[in-house]
Structure formats: C-alpha cells, structure tokens
Design a protein around this motif. Sequence first.
Motif, mmCIF file in Angstrom:
data_model
loop_
_atom_site.group_PDB
_atom_site.id
_atom_site.type_symbol
_atom_site.label_atom_id
_atom_site.label_comp_id
_atom_site.label_asym_id
_atom_site.label_seq_id
_atom_site.Cartn_x
_atom_site.Cartn_y
_atom_site.Cartn_z
ATOM 1 N N THR A 18 0.543 -1.183 0.010
ATOM 2 C CA THR A 18 -0.046 0.191 -0.037
ATOM 3 C C THR A 18 0.721 1.137 0.160
ATOM 4 O O THR A 18 1.367 1.506 1.073
ATOM 5 C CB THR A 18 -0.854 -0.154 1.141
ATOM 6 O OG1 THR A 18 -1.527 -1.062 1.263
ATOM 7 C CG2 THR A 18 -1.943 0.864 1.249
ATOM 8 N N SER A 71 -4.549 -5.762 -2.597
ATOM 9 C CA SER A 71 -6.128 -5.867 -2.569
ATOM 10 C C SER A 71 -6.770 -5.693 -4.194
ATOM 11 O O SER A 71 -6.158 -5.345 -5.076
ATOM 12 C CB SER A 71 -6.789 -5.240 -1.636
ATOM 13 O OG SER A 71 -6.550 -3.875 -1.949
ATOM 14 N N ASN A 120 -3.598 -4.096 -9.349
ATOM 15 C CA ASN A 120 -4.386 -4.796 -8.268
ATOM 16 C C ASN A 120 -4.454 -6.309 -8.168
ATOM 17 O O ASN A 120 -3.961 -6.867 -9.303
ATOM 18 C CB ASN A 120 -5.567 -4.040 -7.779
ATOM 19 C CG ASN A 120 -6.520 -4.198 -9.099
ATOM 20 O OD1 ASN A 120 -6.182 -4.763 -10.221
ATOM 21 N ND2 ASN A 120 -7.894 -3.424 -8.883
ATOM 22 N N ASN A 121 -5.111 -6.678 -7.479
ATOM 23 C CA ASN A 121 -5.583 -8.130 -7.422
ATOM 24 C C ASN A 121 -7.076 -8.424 -7.888
ATOM 25 O O ASN A 121 -7.891 -9.277 -7.343
ATOM 26 C CB ASN A 121 -5.356 -8.771 -6.246
ATOM 27 C CG ASN A 121 -3.912 -9.645 -6.065
ATOM 28 O OD1 ASN A 121 -3.704 -10.256 -6.879
ATOM 29 N ND2 ASN A 121 -3.071 -9.448 -5.196
ATOM 30 N N GLN A 134 -10.172 -12.692 -6.046
ATOM 31 C CA GLN A 134 -10.843 -12.860 -4.900
ATOM 32 C C GLN A 134 -12.252 -12.928 -5.220
ATOM 33 O O GLN A 134 -13.122 -13.244 -4.300
ATOM 34 C CB GLN A 134 -10.651 -12.036 -3.852
ATOM 35 C CG GLN A 134 -9.251 -12.204 -3.205
ATOM 36 C CD GLN A 134 -8.919 -10.886 -2.202
ATOM 37 O OE1 GLN A 134 -9.238 -9.784 -2.234
ATOM 38 N NE2 GLN A 134 -8.628 -11.325 -0.935
ATOM 39 N N HIS A 149 -15.370 -8.353 7.061
ATOM 40 C CA HIS A 149 -14.466 -8.265 5.876
ATOM 41 C C HIS A 149 -13.973 -9.380 5.393
ATOM 42 O O HIS A 149 -12.546 -9.354 5.419
ATOM 43 C CB HIS A 149 -13.667 -6.963 6.018
ATOM 44 C CG HIS A 149 -13.614 -6.437 4.804
ATOM 45 N ND1 HIS A 149 -13.233 -5.106 4.473
ATOM 46 C CD2 HIS A 149 -13.240 -6.882 3.523
ATOM 47 C CE1 HIS A 149 -12.999 -4.540 3.064
ATOM 48 N NE2 HIS A 149 -12.916 -5.939 2.343
ATOM 49 N N GLY A 173 -13.561 -12.482 1.063
ATOM 50 C CA GLY A 173 -12.279 -12.654 -0.090
ATOM 51 C C GLY A 173 -11.310 -13.906 0.539
ATOM 52 O O GLY A 173 -10.358 -13.784 -0.215
ATOM 53 N N ARG A 174 -11.604 -14.191 1.633
ATOM 54 C CA ARG A 174 -10.658 -15.291 2.154
ATOM 55 C C ARG A 174 -11.042 -16.721 2.076
ATOM 56 O O ARG A 174 -12.237 -17.020 2.131
ATOM 57 C CB ARG A 174 -10.534 -14.942 3.688
ATOM 58 C CG ARG A 174 -10.246 -13.593 4.324
ATOM 59 C CD ARG A 174 -8.323 -13.562 4.289
ATOM 60 N NE ARG A 174 -7.833 -13.237 2.794
ATOM 61 C CZ ARG A 174 -7.942 -12.025 2.330
ATOM 62 N NH1 ARG A 174 -8.149 -11.219 2.731
ATOM 63 N NH2 ARG A 174 -7.191 -12.125 1.347
#
Length: 341
Positions: free
Chosen positions: A64, A83, A116-117, A121, A302, A305-306
């Motif tokens: 970041t 992210s 980014n990713n 996810q 949150h 996404g895991r």
Amino acid sequence: MRRLTVLLAIAACAVSAQTKKILVMGAGPDVKEYQSASPKANVIPVTRENVMQEIADADGFIGTITPEMVRAGKKLRWTQIMSAGVENVLYKSGPDAAPNREFGAALRDSPIVLTNNQIVQGPEIADHALAMLLYLTRRLYDPAWTSPGRSPGQYPGIELRGRTAVVIGVGGIGTQISFRAWAFGMNVIGVDPEDIPFMPVIQRVVKPDQLNEVLPLADVVFISAPHTPKSHKMMGPAQFELMKKGSYFIAVSRGGIYDLPSLVKGLDSQTLAGAGVDVTDPEPLPKDNALWKFKNVVITPHIAGRSDKDHARMVGTIKDNIKRFAEDMPLINVVDKQKGY
C-alpha cells in the motif's frame, strides 16, 4: 590485473542496469516466491522503518503505497497493491475516510503504473454473497426452524428461481455473483459504468444513472462495485426507499457505497426481509450500532475474500507481474487511475 578488475566492474554495472529493484512491504514468507520470479528482478523486503531509505532508487513497489513514498520514489514506474480495491492509495487517507481526490493525486497524476488483485478473490466473495442470501431466504437464522422440537407451521422459505437480482458493479466480483445467481434460476440485471461484454447470464446492464429504474424490480441487491468518488453512497436514502417490500440487501465490496442508517431504516420498517454485509462504513462496525439488533441480518468482518485458495492466486498474480515488469512485458490487472478501477 587492473584490466580484469575494470572488466568485472563494467560487467557488474551492466547486470545492475538490467536488474530492477522492487520493494515488497510485509511479504513475510512469500518474499522467496517473489524473488524467484525473474533473475532480472531484485526483490527486497522492506518495513515501515526503512522503506523511505530504500524507495529513492527503487523501480517498483508492492504494498500500500503512500503519497510520501510516491514523491520520494523518483525512479518508480510500477506499484502493485495486494487487494482488489485501490481507494486506499488513490482517494482515502484512512479506512473510514470519504474519498478525497487530493489524497492520491501524487500517484494518480504520475507515470507510475498501478496494478491490483482484481478478479483473484472473485470466487470467494461471490460464494460468500450467495451464502448470505441463502442463509436469509432459507431462514436459517430463525431458531423456530433450526432448533429441536415440532415445527411451528408452514415453512416460509423463499425460492430464488424466477427472482430478480440487481448486481451493482459487474467487474471481477460482480460477474462471479451474476453467474451464481443465474445458476439458481435468477434474472440478473447489472449496473456498471462500463460497456460490459455480452454474457448470457445477465439479462441486461444499465448505467449507474439508471439505478433508480431497476431497484424497484430487485428481489435482492448485491453491492460488488469499487469505492470511488462516483460510487460513494450511491445506495442512499432515496435508493433504499425504492426497494420493494420483502427484498434483500447484500454488500460484499466496500461499505462506503451504501448508506448504513438507510439500511437500518429499511430493516426497521420491515421493507427489507433481511441483509448480509461483509463490509460496513465505519469498519469494523461498532458494537452499539443498531444493525446488530436484527436477527435477519448477517454481519461478517470483511472476510468474504478469504479462503483456502485465494492466497495462492494472489501470490501467483503478483509473481507474474514481477516477472513481466522485470522483463519489460505488459502487466496484468492494470488499474485506470482516473476511474479508480
């Protein structure tokens, strides 16, 4: 001997010139994977304590990035965020801050490429969104139907087939949600500012300025859009008022896209049959927030996404970009810094 020394020095300079210095913030054990991406990449782990010393001559940065790092990194040409969401480097000075274009101006107006990713996810988050919806429509929150004893009457479960899902944000996450909703027999309407390629699972896609036209049709609204100045609170009081009685609300991308008090009002009035939120504004959600009082609300911290597979995909994407950057190949998951996605 002196000639040999000179030749070795020249050779070392040539190798150094071909090698790109890439800093990685907080990589942990993954740094070894990153270092193996390319012999032309010199991947160096850094901390908050030494990053400003290292960034002056760095070519790339993974993590970041802050405006201070951008200004200090005179050679920087690429930065990768871990992210999918990029608002924390382009617009926001903190997790609960509203988008502020001045904050990320240094990065946004620079020649530094941001990746980014996105999509990585998408499967997990879409699974989470549908899990929340099914938990609500099958009334798994109601002890009358999940406790020992005689059932209290006719089961009030909701069938998804033939219902309408409005998916706000048809990117990597929204597309995955659309496929899953379609698989359950739902009619899917997408809301997105971009021209989305035709997908048979989506009946139609409208622009954000047409959101109010499709909200009254929705049996469920999914929030899967990135958080930008344009999407900030796009689900506001007027939009929640348009939702039909008995509909559901699911938010899995960013909490800043919807107005939390309006969600609470919709639940209080029993216009909404339930809600599932993995993201809130503020985040984490304070213990005294009114949203906690509803039994027909699922709140998760949150974590959508895991999963057991998302980390490997994330590392793979970053490793691929390290190789591409070091070897002057086109990067993947490039962000439009002006749009914010």
